[in-house]
Scaffold this motif. Structure first.
Motif, PDB file in Angstrom:
ATOM      1  N   LEU A  98      38.011  35.489  39.374  1.00  0.00           N
ATOM      2  CA  LEU A  98      38.424  36.777  38.806  1.00  0.00           C
ATOM      3  C   LEU A  98      37.966  37.934  39.681  1.00  0.00           C
ATOM      4  N   CYS A  99      36.743  37.874  40.153  1.00  0.00           N
ATOM      5  CA  CYS A  99      36.207  38.933  41.023  1.00  0.00           C
ATOM      6  C   CYS A  99      37.034  39.075  42.301  1.00  0.00           C
ATOM      7  N   LEU A 100      37.274  37.954  42.981  1.00  0.00           N
ATOM      8  CA  LEU A 100      38.012  37.993  44.251  1.00  0.00           C
ATOM      9  C   LEU A 100      39.474  38.363  44.029  1.00  0.00           C
ATOM     10  N   SER A 101      40.049  37.927  42.913  1.00  0.00           N
ATOM     11  CA  SER A 101      41.443  38.299  42.605  1.00  0.00           C
ATOM     12  C   SER A 101      41.553  39.794  42.356  1.00  0.00           C
ATOM     13  N   LEU A 102      40.582  40.361  41.651  1.00  0.00           N
ATOM     14  CA  LEU A 102      40.585  41.796  41.348  1.00  0.00           C
ATOM     15  C   LEU A 102      40.469  42.615  42.631  1.00  0.00           C
ATOM     16  N   ILE A 103      39.563  42.201  43.522  1.00  0.00           N
ATOM     17  CA  ILE A 103      39.414  42.903  44.809  1.00  0.00           C
ATOM     18  C   ILE A 103      40.717  42.832  45.600  1.00  0.00           C
ATOM     19  N   GLU A 104      41.309  41.641  45.659  1.00  0.00           N
ATOM     20  CA  GLU A 104      42.534  41.430  46.430  1.00  0.00           C
ATOM     21  C   GLU A 104      43.702  42.231  45.856  1.00  0.00           C
ATOM     22  N   GLN A 105      43.839  42.228  44.528  1.00  0.00           N
ATOM     23  CA  GLN A 105      44.937  42.965  43.887  1.00  0.00           C
ATOM     24  C   GLN A 105      44.827  44.456  44.185  1.00  0.00           C
ATOM     25  N   ILE A 106      43.622  44.996  44.086  1.00  0.00           N
ATOM     26  CA  ILE A 106      43.432  46.442  44.291  1.00  0.00           C
ATOM     27  C   ILE A 106      43.654  46.829  45.746  1.00  0.00           C
ATOM     28  N   LYS A 107      43.193  45.985  46.679  1.00  0.00           N
ATOM     29  CA  LYS A 107      43.378  46.313  48.103  1.00  0.00           C
ATOM     30  C   LYS A 107      44.840  46.257  48.526  1.00  0.00           C
ATOM     31  N   LYS A 108      45.622  45.413  47.873  1.00  0.00           N
ATOM     32  CA  LYS A 108      47.059  45.327  48.196  1.00  0.00           C
ATOM     33  C   LYS A 108      47.844  46.515  47.635  1.00  0.00           C
ATOM     34  N   SER A 109      47.285  47.168  46.618  1.00  0.00           N
ATOM     35  CA  SER A 109      47.976  48.298  45.985  1.00  0.00           C
ATOM     36  C   SER A 109      47.598  49.603  46.670  1.00  0.00           C
ATOM     37  N   ALA A 110      48.213  50.669  46.197  1.00  0.00           N
ATOM     38  CA  ALA A 110      47.899  51.993  46.751  1.00  0.00           C
ATOM     39  C   ALA A 110      46.878  52.725  45.885  1.00  0.00           C
ATOM     40  N   LEU A 111      46.226  52.025  44.971  1.00  0.00           N
ATOM     41  CA  LEU A 111      45.281  52.661  44.054  1.00  0.00           C
ATOM     42  C   LEU A 111      43.974  52.987  44.767  1.00  0.00           C
ATOM     43  N   ARG A 112      43.495  54.201  44.559  1.00  0.00           N
ATOM     44  CA  ARG A 112      42.228  54.618  45.162  1.00  0.00           C
ATOM     45  C   ARG A 112      41.071  53.812  44.561  1.00  0.00           C
ATOM     46  N   VAL A 548      33.814  41.715  37.034  1.00  0.00           N
ATOM     47  CA  VAL A 548      34.324  43.089  37.148  1.00  0.00           C
ATOM     48  C   VAL A 548      33.296  43.986  37.827  1.00  0.00           C
ATOM     49  N   GLU A 549      32.026  43.853  37.444  1.00  0.00           N
ATOM     50  CA  GLU A 549      30.996  44.704  38.041  1.00  0.00           C
ATOM     51  C   GLU A 549      30.790  44.395  39.523  1.00  0.00           C
ATOM     52  N   THR A 550      30.883  43.117  39.886  1.00  0.00           N
ATOM     53  CA  THR A 550      30.745  42.749  41.311  1.00  0.00           C
ATOM     54  C   THR A 550      31.939  43.257  42.107  1.00  0.00           C
ATOM     55  N   ALA A 551      33.139  43.160  41.539  1.00  0.00           N
ATOM     56  CA  ALA A 551      34.337  43.692  42.213  1.00  0.00           C
ATOM     57  C   ALA A 551      34.197  45.199  42.412  1.00  0.00           C
ATOM     58  N   ASN A 552      33.711  45.891  41.390  1.00  0.00           N
ATOM     59  CA  ASN A 552      33.502  47.341  41.507  1.00  0.00           C
ATOM     60  C   ASN A 552      32.472  47.671  42.580  1.00  0.00           C
ATOM     61  N   LEU A 553      31.399  46.869  42.629  1.00  0.00           N
ATOM     62  CA  LEU A 553      30.377  47.081  43.660  1.00  0.00           C
ATOM     63  C   LEU A 553      30.972  46.886  45.058  1.00  0.00           C
ATOM     64  N   ALA A 554      31.773  45.835  45.208  1.00  0.00           N
ATOM     65  CA  ALA A 554      32.408  45.565  46.507  1.00  0.00           C
ATOM     66  C   ALA A 554      33.359  46.696  46.905  1.00  0.00           C
ATOM     67  N   LEU A 555      34.104  47.227  45.928  1.00  0.00           N
ATOM     68  CA  LEU A 555      35.038  48.326  46.211  1.00  0.00           C
ATOM     69  C   LEU A 555      34.302  49.612  46.575  1.00  0.00           C
TER      70      LEU A 555
END
Length: 565
Positions: A98-112, A548-555
């Protein structure tokens, strides 16, 4: 001075998620972990590049500990997942995927990134609140009056690890043993503060899994030369030493030792040991146990007076022995043994398991200590089974704190995704204003979050089949690769958790396609119909938060400064 090398400068990497090398490593890690997820996950063999021990596993605790990376950004995510696993034992792969999917989804999008972090935090709170509600569509109340749901929960943990290589009867047998052992560690009538017991695992390779069993009491290695005829009368007085009784000077402690040239230190220490033996015999001790080594002369002296001697217990057995016998470990040999340190055992007998001969100790009264004899056909499978049984034990113990479970098989993820989509779109203006973003950014963040949840559900399929969601209860369904459209209803059967059965009135759509948002209906089912797959409520809720918190930290990471010396 000529041999001193010049200090290398630190390496600074800015915007790590824009770095191609880091992103490719993240994608590779996601592929590895996704392919291990679920009962049909693929096994991984891990070894270092110069050989050494080969690890075969699909368990996140073993896999992530075995895989090393020189990239700090990867290690940040890995450490976060391992910290969750060390606390809850289960749902490590779910958290990672879930963490890696969330990071990947956000990086592929134009979302800040800043907007994505705020939206993720809001949606995480929404999910947490929903999962803790009484009317949550994916939460199951556990009834401790029946073992059925407990066995289902244990079975879901055990069957999720294919490296155990268990048949259906073997899986059920081990699941029942895990529940039996768990129940034996829960005290029945302890007044005051309740202290839970321990499960001690004794692995035996080369035997059928169905030969595994759970025994109340504790099994320790059989001392040499003991036979059934040597068994003393009951009950037995027990003494337990944590200090070494080998007679080495190094065991006397730190500091300077001054000895007269004419004094034989070995004889002095041996005399001290024999004096200890005389006290034990005078106090009518019948079972003498030591965490470390016992001097051969002391052993012979004790045995000649009918005392059973067990040495080299190891630190792992000290706490269970203390709980079982009530004996307090003696940490020195230089004082008389206080009477309060002695313990009692009701009885002992000799047990044989394959090539192992064990001494079985029984408690004097009620005790929450038991031993699980775990058998398997070879050492590799046995190692994985031991890890999985420890996970099942921890998961079952978590139910005492929160007596709930979540439906498994990907149904919790799809139910959450459907709920989040529906709830979020009903209050877009207010939420977007609070999160300080536009309506478009908010809705995009919601869609990316839900797609990540659905990716975790789809990751359970490894055989070419398709994952579907029904448009009534929002449960996950698996359509085999060889299914044809005309017989789709028969092919679907039950949903992933086994609570919902397919019917002509139901409508489905593929998980990787868009569908109209809807509020998932609760499953009103016959009490005789129970879920076939359950996940730990406590572990999965924590895994969701960690992911979710780890994905946010990575972002949020903008720079990585790495010392190269």
């Amino acid at each position: 001075m000529s041999r001193l090398s010049k200090k290398s400068p630190s390496v600074c990497t800015d915007m790590p998620l824009d770095n191609t090398d880091i992103c490719s490593k993240l994608h590779l890690l996601k592929q590895i972990l996704t392919s291990c997820f679920g009962p049909t996950g693929r096994l991984k063999q891990v070894h270092n590049n110069i050989g050494g021990h080969v690890v075969t596993t699909s368990a996140s605790s073993v896999l992530l500990s075995s895989v090393s990376s020189s990239q700090p950004f990867i290690n940040l995510i890995k450490t976060s997942i391992l910290n969750h696993v060390s606390r809850f034992s289960d749902c490590g792969l779910f958290a990672a995927v879930l963490c890696l999917s969330l990071i990947e989804q956000i990086k592929k999008s134009a979302l800040r990134e800043s907007v994505a972090i705020r939206v993720n935090n809001y949606l995480l709170a929404l999910c947490t609140s929903y999962l803790q509600r009484e009317d949550c569509g994916c939460r199951v109340k556990l009834d401790f009056c029946s073992t059925q749901n407990l066995i289902t929960l244990a079975r879901s943990v055990i069957s999720s690890k294919p490296a155990c290589v268990l048949t259906e009867p073997e899986t059920l047998h081990i699941s029942k043993l895990a529940v039996q052992a768990f129940l034996l560690t829960v005290p029945c009538s302890s007044p005051g503060i309740v202290s839970f017991g321990r499960i001690v695992t004794v692995p035996v390779d080369g035997h059928s899994v169905l030969s595994s069993e759970v025994l109340p009491g504790l099994l320790v290695e059989m001392p040499d030369g003991l036979s059934e005829e040597d068994k003393p009368l009951n009950p037995l007085s027990v003494v337990l030493f944590s200090a070494s009784l080998a007679g080495d000077i190094s065991e006397l402690g730190d500091g300077v030792i001054e000895a007269h040239p004419d004094v034989d230190t070995d004889s002095q220490i041996l005399g001290q040991l024999l004096e200890l033996g005389r006290q034990v015999i005078n106090d009518e001790v019948k079972l003498f146990m030591c965490q470390k080594v016992i001097h051969p002369v002391l052993q012979q002296y004790l045995r000649s007076h009918g005392v059973i001697v067990v040495e080299r217990l190891g630190i792992a057995l000290m706490e269970p022995l203390t709980q079982l016998t009530g004996a307090q470990p003696v940490a020195t040999l230089h004082t008389t043994i206080p009477p309060k340190t002695y313990g009692k055992a009701r009885d002992l007998c000799i047990k044989h398991f394959g090539s192992k001969t064990m001494l079985h100790l029984f408690p004097l009264g009620e005790s929450a200590i038991c031993t699980m004899i775990l058998c398997h056909r070879n050492q590799t499978m046995l190692n994985e089974l031991k890890v999985v049984c420890q996970t099942a034990e921890h998961v079952l113990r978590l139910t005492l704190r929160e007596p709930f479970a979540l439906v498994g098989g990907g149904c919790t993820e799809t139910n959450l995704a459907a709920y989040v989509r529906h709830k979020s779109k009903s209050e877009v203006p207010e939420t977007a204003s609070v999160l300080m973003c536009s309506h478009t950014e908010y809705l995009l963040g919601v869609e990316l979050f839900c797609c990540a949840l659905e990716s975790a559900a789809r990751a359970l399929e490894h055989d070419g089949g398709s994952s579907l969601i029904d448009l009534t209860h929002a449960h996950r369904w698996m359509l085999p690769a060889d299914a044809i459209k005309e017989t789709m209803e028969e092919s679907l059967g039950f949903c992933g958790c086994g609570l919902v059965q397919s019917s002509p009135s139901k409508k489905w759509t593929y998980l990787n396609t868009k569908y109209s948002d809807f509020c998932p209906s609760p499953v009103f089912t016959d009490t005789r119909v129970q879920p076939r797959v359950l996940d730990s409520f406590t572990a999965k809720l924590s895994a969701l938060q960690v992911a979710v918190e780890t994905a946010n930290l990575a972002l949020d990471v903008k720079y990585i400064i790495q010392d190269m010396n």
